[in-house]
Design an enzyme around this catalytic site. Structure first.
Site, PDB file in Angstrom:
ATOM      1  N   TYR A 127      62.142  24.561 -19.696  1.00 37.50           N
ATOM      2  CA  TYR A 127      61.780  25.444 -18.590  1.00 37.50           C
ATOM      3  C   TYR A 127      63.018  26.112 -17.994  1.00 37.50           C
ATOM      4  O   TYR A 127      63.010  27.319 -17.699  1.00 37.50           O
ATOM      5  CB  TYR A 127      61.058  24.654 -17.496  1.00 37.50           C
ATOM      6  CG  TYR A 127      59.595  24.418 -17.771  1.00 37.50           C
ATOM      7  CD1 TYR A 127      58.699  25.479 -17.849  1.00 37.50           C
ATOM      8  CD2 TYR A 127      59.098  23.130 -17.941  1.00 37.50           C
ATOM      9  CE1 TYR A 127      57.349  25.263 -18.102  1.00 37.50           C
ATOM     10  CE2 TYR A 127      57.745  22.909 -18.183  1.00 37.50           C
ATOM     11  CZ  TYR A 127      56.879  23.982 -18.269  1.00 37.50           C
ATOM     12  OH  TYR A 127      55.547  23.772 -18.524  1.00 37.50           O
TER      13      TYR A 127
ATOM     14  N   ARG B  22      45.977  14.717 -15.522  1.00 38.40           N
ATOM     15  CA  ARG B  22      45.471  15.801 -14.681  1.00 38.40           C
ATOM     16  C   ARG B  22      44.105  15.471 -14.079  1.00 38.40           C
ATOM     17  O   ARG B  22      43.311  16.363 -13.803  1.00 38.40           O
ATOM     18  CB  ARG B  22      45.405  17.131 -15.456  1.00 38.40           C
ATOM     19  CG  ARG B  22      46.777  17.663 -15.859  1.00 38.40           C
ATOM     20  CD  ARG B  22      46.650  18.990 -16.573  1.00 38.40           C
ATOM     21  NE  ARG B  22      47.944  19.453 -17.066  1.00 38.40           N
ATOM     22  CZ  ARG B  22      48.097  20.370 -18.014  1.00 38.40           C
ATOM     23  NH1 ARG B  22      47.043  20.927 -18.578  1.00 38.40           N
ATOM     24  NH2 ARG B  22      49.304  20.736 -18.417  1.00 38.40           N
TER      25      ARG B  22
ATOM     26  N   ASP C 195      54.439  17.433  -9.756  1.00 40.99           N
ATOM     27  CA  ASP C 195      54.684  18.344 -10.871  1.00 40.99           C
ATOM     28  C   ASP C 195      56.039  17.989 -11.453  1.00 40.99           C
ATOM     29  O   ASP C 195      56.931  17.508 -10.734  1.00 40.99           O
ATOM     30  CB  ASP C 195      54.675  19.805 -10.407  1.00 40.99           C
ATOM     31  CG  ASP C 195      54.697  20.778 -11.579  1.00 40.99           C
ATOM     32  OD1 ASP C 195      53.609  21.194 -12.023  1.00 40.99           O
ATOM     33  OD2 ASP C 195      55.797  21.106 -12.084  1.00 40.99           O
TER      34      ASP C 195
ATOM     35  N   ARG D 267      42.411  20.709 -10.543  1.00 41.02           N
ATOM     36  CA  ARG D 267      41.510  21.853 -10.402  1.00 41.02           C
ATOM     37  C   ARG D 267      40.078  21.586 -10.820  1.00 41.02           C
ATOM     38  O   ARG D 267      39.188  22.363 -10.493  1.00 41.02           O
ATOM     39  CB  ARG D 267      42.074  23.037 -11.203  1.00 41.02           C
ATOM     40  CG  ARG D 267      43.348  23.603 -10.604  1.00 41.02           C
ATOM     41  CD  ARG D 267      43.968  24.642 -11.511  1.00 41.02           C
ATOM     42  NE  ARG D 267      44.539  24.016 -12.703  1.00 41.02           N
ATOM     43  CZ  ARG D 267      45.066  24.717 -13.717  1.00 41.02           C
ATOM     44  NH1 ARG D 267      45.052  26.037 -13.685  1.00 41.02           N
ATOM     45  NH2 ARG D 267      45.577  24.080 -14.755  1.00 41.02           N
TER      46      ARG D 267
END
Length: 355
Positions: free
Chosen positions: A160, A35, A84, A39
């Site tokens: 998921y 990552r 992703d 962000r």
């Protein structure tokens, strides 16, 4: 220059990550962060102010720019393709979205054998944007920086799809696994097909390594992992082995599964912060490289703590190599947290390269 020729040309140059992953002698201690593109970077947040997550993942120019941002800022030894784990599912035609503050949300969860039978397959052309992004990246990356492709492992994708989104206890997943094993293995087979197809697109485009994220495998017992998960992950690794690039396997909370995950066929085993790297080698056995394993929360603890912990991880990695690991790639034990100060990461890279 063809993609094959471009890839071969890049592989003729020395890259520290590839050297560490394959038992060579890297020119400097390799480091990258899961990552690392995201962000924590203001330049990323500026892009995302006008673009959705999935939109960004399917735009070659945006993928290239976001992937490059931490390489420019931190001087890490690898870029990992910005994407992703649900991207190949979306590309195959599964109705899903990535909801801010939640994560992937599946419109129609998979619960029955009929649902499994109706799952679409991934056609390579549906992820052509990803191949296009890799082409752009190969032209822009420094020669010494490796490009890592990745995919979600079948179990994490299955969790998921079955739960409909993130879960705390994976009750529906484990219920299907144990209650309807034939349906479970059919689902895992279909997801392995999607994962293999997605990785092959990236490998054909010229990535230097691939990482299989089985992020939630740590929710399983060793017996369940070996019975219901390992055979499908092993098929993924086997189906991409002929590309000859390092294959990395990573999960969270997988200390009790490390040996089984290594047996699935990866060349590099990712280790989270719960298990020291030298202990991980004792569990896995010699002949694999290790990757990790600084606790990402400690990046908030101040410069003295960060320096101490970076030096400890490096020392653990050196002991791991003496214990039989083929190399050590410095990383976090999981991903960069969103509020991490990027300057802390930059200074950590400088220290890792200097020690």
């Amino acid at each position: 220059m063809s993609e094959t020729t471009r890839s071969q040309a890049r592989r003729a140059h020395h890259r520290p990550l590839v050297a560490a992953a394959t038992g060579g002698t890297p020119s400097r201690r390799p480091v990258w962060f899961m990552r690392q593109a995201g962000r924590s970077l203001p330049e990323y947040r500026a892009i995302r102010a006008d673009h959705g997550m999935l939109e960004s993942c399917f735009d070659p120019e945006l993928v290239c720019e976001i992937t490059m941002q931490p390489v420019r800022r931190h001087d890490v030894d690898a870029a990992i393709l910005f994407s992703d784990i649900v991207v190949p599912l979306k590309a195959a035609g599964i109705d899903l979205d990535i909801v801010a503050g939640t994560g992937p949300v599946i419109a129609q969860p998979i619960r029955t054998a009929a649902d499994v039978a109706a799952l679409p397959r991934l056609e390579p052309e549906s992820v052509g944007a990803i191949a296009g992004a890799i082409e752009l990246l190969l032209d822009e990356l420094p020669e010494a920086a490796a490009l890592i492709g990745f995919a979600g492992a079948p179990f994490t994708l299955a969790s998921y799809l079955i739960e409909g989104g993130p879960s705390r206890n994976y009750a529906r997943t484990k219920s299907l696994m144990h209650g309807e094993p034939d349906t479970w293995h059919a689902l895992m087979g279909r997801l392995a097909d999607i994962t293999i197809a997605f990785l092959r697109v990236q490998l054909d485009a010229g990535v230097d390594a691939v990482q299989l994220f089985d992020s939630w495998a740590g929710m399983l017992s060793l017996a369940d992992y070996q019975t219901y998960v390992a055979p499908h992950s092993a098929r993924v690794f086997a189906e991409v082995a002929d590309y000859g690039v390092p294959r990395i396997h990573f999960g969270v909370g997988t200390g009790e599964l490390l040996a089984a995950m290594a047996d699935a066929g990866a060349d590099v085993i990712g280790v989270d912060w719960r298990v020291p790297l030298d202990e991980a080698v004792r569990r896995v056995g010699p002949g694999k490289a290790v990757q990790g394993n600084l606790d990402p929360t400690l990046l908030f603890a101040g410069s003295d703590v960060v320096e101490r912990e970076v030096r400890r991880v490096i020392a653990d990695g050196e002991r791991a190599v003496r214990a039989g690991a083929t190399g050590h790639i410095v990383n976090l034990g999981h991903g960069v947290l969103p509020d991490t100060d990027p300057d802390v990461l930059t200074r950590a890279v400088e220290l890792i390269h200097a020690v």
